[in-house]
Design a protein around this motif. Structure first.
Motif, PDB file in Angstrom:
ATOM      1  N   PRO A 126      24.522 -80.076  44.049  1.00 25.57           N
ATOM      2  CA  PRO A 126      23.411 -79.297  43.870  1.00 25.57           C
ATOM      3  C   PRO A 126      22.056 -79.946  44.129  1.00 25.57           C
ATOM      4  O   PRO A 126      22.066 -81.358  43.918  1.00 25.57           O
ATOM      5  N   ALA A 127      21.109 -79.326  44.169  1.00 24.29           N
ATOM      6  CA  ALA A 127      19.708 -79.983  44.488  1.00 24.29           C
ATOM      7  C   ALA A 127      18.660 -79.062  43.631  1.00 24.29           C
ATOM      8  O   ALA A 127      18.805 -78.146  43.401  1.00 24.29           O
ATOM      9  N   LEU A 128      17.560 -80.118  43.254  1.00 25.05           N
ATOM     10  CA  LEU A 128      16.384 -79.513  42.648  1.00 25.05           C
ATOM     11  C   LEU A 128      15.296 -79.686  43.344  1.00 25.05           C
ATOM     12  O   LEU A 128      14.852 -80.513  43.707  1.00 25.05           O
ATOM     13  N   VAL A 129      14.589 -78.419  43.672  1.00 19.70           N
ATOM     14  CA  VAL A 129      13.311 -78.534  44.336  1.00 19.70           C
ATOM     15  C   VAL A 129      12.219 -77.946  43.423  1.00 19.70           C
ATOM     16  O   VAL A 129      12.434 -76.792  42.757  1.00 19.70           O
ATOM     17  N   ILE A 130      11.246 -78.627  43.482  1.00 20.96           N
ATOM     18  CA  ILE A 130      10.111 -78.368  42.345  1.00 20.96           C
ATOM     19  C   ILE A 130       8.838 -78.288  43.407  1.00 20.96           C
ATOM     20  O   ILE A 130       8.539 -79.108  43.874  1.00 20.96           O
ATOM     21  N   ASN A 131       7.879 -76.940  43.428  1.00 22.43           N
ATOM     22  CA  ASN A 131       6.886 -76.954  44.423  1.00 22.43           C
ATOM     23  C   ASN A 131       7.183 -77.279  45.563  1.00 22.43           C
ATOM     24  O   ASN A 131       6.361 -77.939  46.299  1.00 22.43           O
ATOM     25  N   GLY A 132       8.203 -77.041  46.158  1.00 18.44           N
ATOM     26  CA  GLY A 132       8.539 -77.335  47.584  1.00 18.44           C
ATOM     27  C   GLY A 132       9.102 -78.560  48.010  1.00 18.44           C
ATOM     28  O   GLY A 132       9.490 -79.125  49.088  1.00 18.44           O
ATOM     29  N   ARG A 133       9.206 -79.598  47.042  1.00 24.93           N
ATOM     30  CA  ARG A 133       9.750 -80.971  47.188  1.00 24.93           C
ATOM     31  C   ARG A 133      11.021 -81.136  46.457  1.00 24.93           C
ATOM     32  O   ARG A 133      11.261 -80.927  45.369  1.00 24.93           O
ATOM     33  N   VAL A 134      11.916 -81.689  47.134  1.00 18.98           N
ATOM     34  CA  VAL A 134      13.525 -81.962  46.598  1.00 18.98           C
ATOM     35  C   VAL A 134      13.045 -83.272  45.899  1.00 18.98           C
ATOM     36  O   VAL A 134      12.595 -84.193  46.155  1.00 18.98           O
ATOM     37  N   VAL A 135      13.634 -83.110  44.483  1.00 18.85           N
ATOM     38  CA  VAL A 135      13.420 -84.097  43.592  1.00 18.85           C
ATOM     39  C   VAL A 135      14.816 -84.617  43.226  1.00 18.85           C
ATOM     40  O   VAL A 135      14.759 -85.631  42.408  1.00 18.85           O
ATOM     41  N   VAL A 136      15.734 -84.039  43.232  1.00 16.12           N
ATOM     42  CA  VAL A 136      17.084 -84.394  42.982  1.00 16.12           C
ATOM     43  C   VAL A 136      18.270 -83.614  43.824  1.00 16.12           C
ATOM     44  O   VAL A 136      18.079 -82.706  44.213  1.00 16.12           O
ATOM     45  N   ALA A 137      19.026 -84.385  44.217  1.00 16.64           N
ATOM     46  CA  ALA A 137      20.056 -83.843  45.101  1.00 16.64           C
ATOM     47  C   ALA A 137      21.440 -84.830  44.751  1.00 16.64           C
ATOM     48  O   ALA A 137      21.318 -85.864  44.662  1.00 16.64           O
ATOM     49  N   GLY A 138      22.312 -83.898  44.603  1.00 18.98           N
ATOM     50  CA  GLY A 138      23.926 -84.504  44.454  1.00 18.98           C
ATOM     51  C   GLY A 138      23.974 -84.799  43.043  1.00 18.98           C
ATOM     52  O   GLY A 138      25.113 -85.190  42.795  1.00 18.98           O
ATOM     53  N   THR A 139      23.211 -84.399  42.152  1.00 19.73           N
ATOM     54  CA  THR A 139      23.678 -84.755  40.720  1.00 19.73           C
ATOM     55  C   THR A 139      23.079 -83.590  39.714  1.00 19.73           C
ATOM     56  O   THR A 139      22.340 -82.983  40.124  1.00 19.73           O
ATOM     57  N   VAL A 140      23.464 -83.518  38.564  1.00 23.44           N
ATOM     58  CA  VAL A 140      22.910 -82.908  37.604  1.00 23.44           C
ATOM     59  C   VAL A 140      22.131 -83.815  36.553  1.00 23.44           C
ATOM     60  O   VAL A 140      22.803 -84.110  35.664  1.00 23.44           O
ATOM     61  N   PRO A 141      20.943 -83.930  36.476  1.00 21.97           N
ATOM     62  CA  PRO A 141      20.155 -84.992  35.766  1.00 21.97           C
ATOM     63  C   PRO A 141      20.204 -84.324  34.374  1.00 21.97           C
ATOM     64  O   PRO A 141      20.464 -83.354  33.871  1.00 21.97           O
ATOM     65  N   THR A 142      20.064 -85.407  33.422  1.00 19.31           N
ATOM     66  CA  THR A 142      19.952 -84.941  31.856  1.00 19.31           C
ATOM     67  C   THR A 142      18.614 -83.921  31.606  1.00 19.31           C
ATOM     68  O   THR A 142      17.876 -83.935  32.628  1.00 19.31           O
TER      69      THR A 142
END
Length: 97
Positions: free
Chosen positions: A62-78
């Motif tokens: 999965p990936a996390l996008v905040i305000n249009g910017r990819v901030v995390v990809a390929g992992t589930v952060p803490t």
């Protein structure tokens, strides 16, 4: 009555990118928990459509996008890491005013 200026809170735009697997759902739940604990207003969307996902050009989900910017990809952060990311983006937004 006197007019009252209501405080308008800006919201963060948060997206979880992923096909709906366990990790994607876990990331979405962790984000919701972090936002709740931080009392941050945000719109949260879980994008599962393959055509939409391909627009980001990511290989790892999965990936996390905040305000249009990819901030995390390929992992589930803490939750701590997610809070740090949300805080950084929220602070950056406030500074740019």
């Amino acid at each position: 009555g006197e007019p009252v200026d209501e405080e308008v809170k800006e919201t963060l735009d948060v997206q979880v990118l992923g096909p709906g697997c366990y990790q994607c759902d876990q990331l979405e739940q962790t984000i919701m928990r972090a936002l709740s604990e931080m009392d941050l207003p945000a719109s949260v969307e879980h994008i599962t459509d393959i055509k939409e996902l391909s627009k980001y050009g990511l290989v790892r989900l999965p990936a996390l996008v905040i305000n249009g910017r990819v901030v995390v990809a390929g992992t589930v952060p803490t939750i701590r890491k997610i809070k740090d990311l949300l805080n950084a983006v929220a602070t950056e937004r406030d500074v740019s005013r």
